[in-house]
Motif scaffolding. Structure first.
Motif, mmCIF file in Angstrom:
data_model
loop_
_atom_site.group_PDB
_atom_site.id
_atom_site.type_symbol
_atom_site.label_atom_id
_atom_site.label_comp_id
_atom_site.label_asym_id
_atom_site.label_seq_id
_atom_site.Cartn_x
_atom_site.Cartn_y
_atom_site.Cartn_z
ATOM 1 N N GLN A 13 -1.671 4.823 -1.253
ATOM 2 C CA GLN A 13 -1.363 6.106 -0.630
ATOM 3 C C GLN A 13 0.077 6.449 -0.964
ATOM 4 O O GLN A 13 0.976 5.649 -0.745
ATOM 5 C CB GLN A 13 -1.526 6.038 0.887
ATOM 6 N N GLU A 16 5.049 10.343 2.008
ATOM 7 C CA GLU A 16 6.231 9.946 2.773
ATOM 8 C C GLU A 16 6.260 8.457 3.102
ATOM 9 O O GLU A 16 7.319 7.843 3.153
ATOM 10 C CB GLU A 16 6.276 10.762 4.068
ATOM 11 N N ASN A 17 5.112 7.853 3.358
ATOM 12 C CA ASN A 17 5.019 6.427 3.686
ATOM 13 C C ASN A 17 4.038 5.735 2.737
ATOM 14 O O ASN A 17 2.939 5.370 3.136
ATOM 15 C CB ASN A 17 4.566 6.236 5.136
ATOM 16 N N PRO A 18 4.428 5.540 1.480
ATOM 17 C CA PRO A 18 3.480 4.969 0.521
ATOM 18 C C PRO A 18 3.129 3.521 0.839
ATOM 19 O O PRO A 18 3.951 2.772 1.370
ATOM 20 C CB PRO A 18 4.210 5.081 -0.808
ATOM 21 N N PHE A 19 1.890 3.171 0.527
ATOM 22 C CA PHE A 19 1.476 1.781 0.678
ATOM 23 C C PHE A 19 0.408 1.442 -0.346
ATOM 24 O O PHE A 19 -0.251 2.316 -0.900
ATOM 25 C CB PHE A 19 0.957 1.494 2.101
ATOM 26 N N THR A 43 10.468 2.954 -1.999
ATOM 27 C CA THR A 43 9.837 1.710 -1.577
ATOM 28 C C THR A 43 8.362 1.929 -1.250
ATOM 29 O O THR A 43 7.925 3.045 -0.999
ATOM 30 C CB THR A 43 10.549 1.130 -0.331
ATOM 31 N N VAL A 44 7.623 0.841 -1.260
ATOM 32 C CA VAL A 44 6.196 0.873 -0.953
ATOM 33 C C VAL A 44 5.860 -0.379 -0.150
ATOM 34 O O VAL A 44 6.384 -1.459 -0.422
ATOM 35 C CB VAL A 44 5.337 0.973 -2.247
ATOM 36 N N ASP A 45 5.039 -0.232 0.898
ATOM 37 C CA ASP A 45 4.583 -1.370 1.685
ATOM 38 C C ASP A 45 3.349 -1.971 1.028
ATOM 39 O O ASP A 45 2.471 -1.249 0.546
ATOM 40 C CB ASP A 45 4.239 -0.943 3.112
ATOM 41 N N ARG A 50 -5.805 -4.284 4.836
ATOM 42 C CA ARG A 50 -5.336 -3.408 5.911
ATOM 43 C C ARG A 50 -6.535 -2.819 6.631
ATOM 44 O O ARG A 50 -7.343 -2.101 6.043
ATOM 45 C CB ARG A 50 -4.476 -2.295 5.331
ATOM 46 N N GLN A 67 0.819 -4.637 10.038
ATOM 47 C CA GLN A 67 2.076 -4.730 9.299
ATOM 48 C C GLN A 67 1.872 -5.146 7.849
ATOM 49 O O GLN A 67 0.973 -5.922 7.533
ATOM 50 C CB GLN A 67 3.025 -5.700 9.986
ATOM 51 N N GLY A 71 7.296 -5.932 0.798
ATOM 52 C CA GLY A 71 7.655 -4.627 0.285
ATOM 53 C C GLY A 71 7.808 -4.654 -1.214
ATOM 54 O O GLY A 71 7.983 -5.709 -1.819
#
Length: 107
Positions: A13, A16-19, A43-45, A50, A67, A71
């Motif tokens: 994804q 704004e909050n890539p993972f 950065t990416v989580d 998940r 969580q 990273g």
């Protein structure tokens, strides 16, 4: 991706909050890595298995926390992680052979 280890790419994804969500029945992260990230890059989580509900909203419990386990950074639309931290999190042995040179991952 890491097919010989039974790790597959699940989902990415952006925004704004890539993972990145990796999928595996063989591994469970230790949640120990606090990977240093290179400043100046997005950065990416990185998650493993998940959990999400039917609406795509993250859900979790003690066995499958929401969580990320580490990273990474994004460079040219590719996710980069510290391979030593990645292997340590999942219990994969890592060796370096300077004579080739090559990195060997052993499970």
């Amino acid at each position: 991706m890491f097919a010989p280890f039974g790790i597959n790419f699940g989902e990415f994804q952006g925004g704004e909050n890539p993972f990145v969500n990796l999928l595996s029945d063989k591994f469970r992260p230790k949640f120990l890595a606090d990977s240093p990230l290179i400043s100046g890059f997005p950065t990416v989580d990185i998650f493993l298995n998940r959990p999400i509900d039917s609406d795509g909203i993250p859900v979790g419990d003690a066995r499958t926390p929401i969580q990320p386990f580490m990273g990474g950074i994004l460079i040219d639309n590719l996710t980069h992680v510290l391979i030593a931290d990645f292997c340590s999190e999942l219990g994969i042995s890592l060796t370096f052979d300077a004579s080739i040179p090559a990195i060997h991952l052993i499970f």
